[in-house]
Design an enzyme around this catalytic site. Structure first.
Site, mmCIF file in Angstrom:
data_model
loop_
_atom_site.group_PDB
_atom_site.id
_atom_site.type_symbol
_atom_site.label_atom_id
_atom_site.label_comp_id
_atom_site.label_asym_id
_atom_site.label_seq_id
_atom_site.Cartn_x
_atom_site.Cartn_y
_atom_site.Cartn_z
ATOM 1 N N LYS A 52 32.972 9.150 10.736
ATOM 2 C CA LYS A 52 33.108 8.762 12.144
ATOM 3 C C LYS A 52 34.489 9.146 12.667
ATOM 4 O O LYS A 52 34.619 9.693 13.766
ATOM 5 C CB LYS A 52 32.838 7.256 12.308
ATOM 6 C CG LYS A 52 31.359 6.933 12.159
ATOM 7 C CD LYS A 52 31.040 5.463 12.007
ATOM 8 C CE LYS A 52 29.550 5.338 11.634
ATOM 9 N NZ LYS A 52 29.116 3.984 11.337
ATOM 10 N N GLN A 96 31.429 -1.861 10.824
ATOM 11 C CA GLN A 96 30.571 -1.167 9.871
ATOM 12 C C GLN A 96 29.746 -2.185 9.066
ATOM 13 O O GLN A 96 30.298 -3.131 8.502
ATOM 14 C CB GLN A 96 31.442 -0.318 8.924
ATOM 15 C CG GLN A 96 30.655 0.532 7.954
ATOM 16 C CD GLN A 96 29.844 1.634 8.624
ATOM 17 O OE1 GLN A 96 30.296 2.288 9.568
ATOM 18 N NE2 GLN A 96 28.631 1.850 8.156
ATOM 19 N N ASP A 119 27.734 0.539 19.078
ATOM 20 C CA ASP A 119 26.587 0.566 18.168
ATOM 21 C C ASP A 119 25.364 -0.033 18.856
ATOM 22 O O ASP A 119 24.239 0.159 18.421
ATOM 23 C CB ASP A 119 26.888 -0.244 16.893
ATOM 24 C CG ASP A 119 27.051 0.648 15.674
ATOM 25 O OD1 ASP A 119 26.672 1.835 15.754
ATOM 26 O OD2 ASP A 119 27.569 0.158 14.652
#
Ligand code: NDP
Length: 283
Positions: A52, A96, A119
């Site tokens: 990322k 994450q 997200d």
């Protein structure tokens, strides 16, 4: 043989668009920064987070990394998110997953400012037309669109109902007017359900779960699974070799859905920054 739908060209086209948008934002002086929080030392998570950062650098998005020990408490993680929510320079926040077992993941995800939730997991149940969409599901929709196939009116079967893949995928297909069936470990006679699918999306994590006899002729088959075969090679949930001649379109593993997830994260990060800048500078 069906068309092999590769993710890289579609992901590259999205990233080129993101890079242009990012440059435009930075030229206007708009903040554009993704904060990524990793708790613990899960090896796969470290690789994903590394990718990322790399992709952010490639497309011109600033990124910050917060790597916290596995013993981090719920309270200190919530405090960090609160600080990032209030930091005007940070326009996207990503935690994450998976988080260590002592941390209540849902509470953590819900604490992220919805404008910065790139997200998009907090949007799950009230997704509407212009919300940011969860990255893997959004990436798959882009892949389907890239072939020109329409979802509207199709029988769509999603195998897997996780909050990060199966459920958002089903919601997006529903939003596009597909008729959606969701299967899971309690589904009786999975093959009977999958055989009805014009669009079959599989997100389980079991190699060769879907065999040729479970797929309708001419189906569009999307394989999200990431598993290792006996030789340690990456493979999906679908018996690709047996199904590729039966399907009209099929995504390979690796090289299908994989590249789309990060590309969509970049799309969401730039989009979130654009919206925050527009809200702070009404014309
Ligand atoms: P989860 O383990 O959270 O969910 C798996 C789902 O599969 C569950 O809903 C489970 O049902 C269902 N399931 C398990 N066994 C069966 C079965 N025999 N028949 C039907 N359904 C079954 O996994 P994720 O959703 O997080 O990930 C799924 C796969 O996708 C993994 O291989 C993962 O690595 C991969 N992945 C790939 C990404 C990419 O970018 N390419 C991104 C994210 C994930 P139940 O709910 O009843 O337990």
């Amino acid at each position: 043989m069906g068309v092999i739908v590769k993710g890289k060209p579609v992901a590259d086209a999205l990233l080129a668009r993101v890079q242009a948008d990012a440059r435009m934002l930075v030229e206007k002086g708009a903040p554009l920064c993704l904060a990524v929080i990793l708790v613990g030392d899960d090896a796969a998570s470290q690789i994903y987070v590394g990718k990322k950062h790399e992709t952010c650098a490639k497309v011109g998005i600033e990124s910050r990394m917060y790597h916290l020990p596995a013993t981090t408490s719920q309270e200190s993680l919530l405090d960090l998110i609160q600080t990032l929510n209030e930091d005007k320079k940070v326009t996207g926040i990503l935690v994450q997953l998976p988080l260590p077992a002592h941390i209540h993941a849902r509470q953590i995800l819900r604490s992220i400012d919805t404008h910065k939730d790139v997200d998009a997991f907090s949007m799950l149940l009230d997704m509407s037309g212009d919300d940011l969409v969860p990255c893997t599901a959004g990436g798959i929709l882009e892949l389907i669109h890239s072939t020109g196939v329409q979802v509207a009116g199709k029988n769509c079967v999603v195998v897997g109902r996780s909050n990060i893949v199966g459920k958002p995928m089903a919601m997006l297909l529903l939003q596009e007017n597909g008729t959606v069936t969701i299967c899971h470990s309690g589904t009786v006679d999975l093959g009977e359900k999958t055989k009805q699918a014009d669009i079959l999306i599989v997100a389980v994590g079991k190699k060769k779960l879907i065999t040729a006899d479970m797929v309708k002729d001419g189906a569009f088959v999307v394989d999200i699974g990431m598993n290792r075969d006996g030789e340690g090679k990456l493979c999906g949930d679908v018996d690709f070799e047996a199904i590729k001649d039966k399907a009209s379109y099929i995504t390979p593993v690796p090289g299908g859905v994989g590249p789309m997830t990060i590309a969509m994260l970049m799309v969401n990060t730039v989009e979130a920054a654009k919206r925050q800048f527009a809200a702070a500078h009404p014309e």
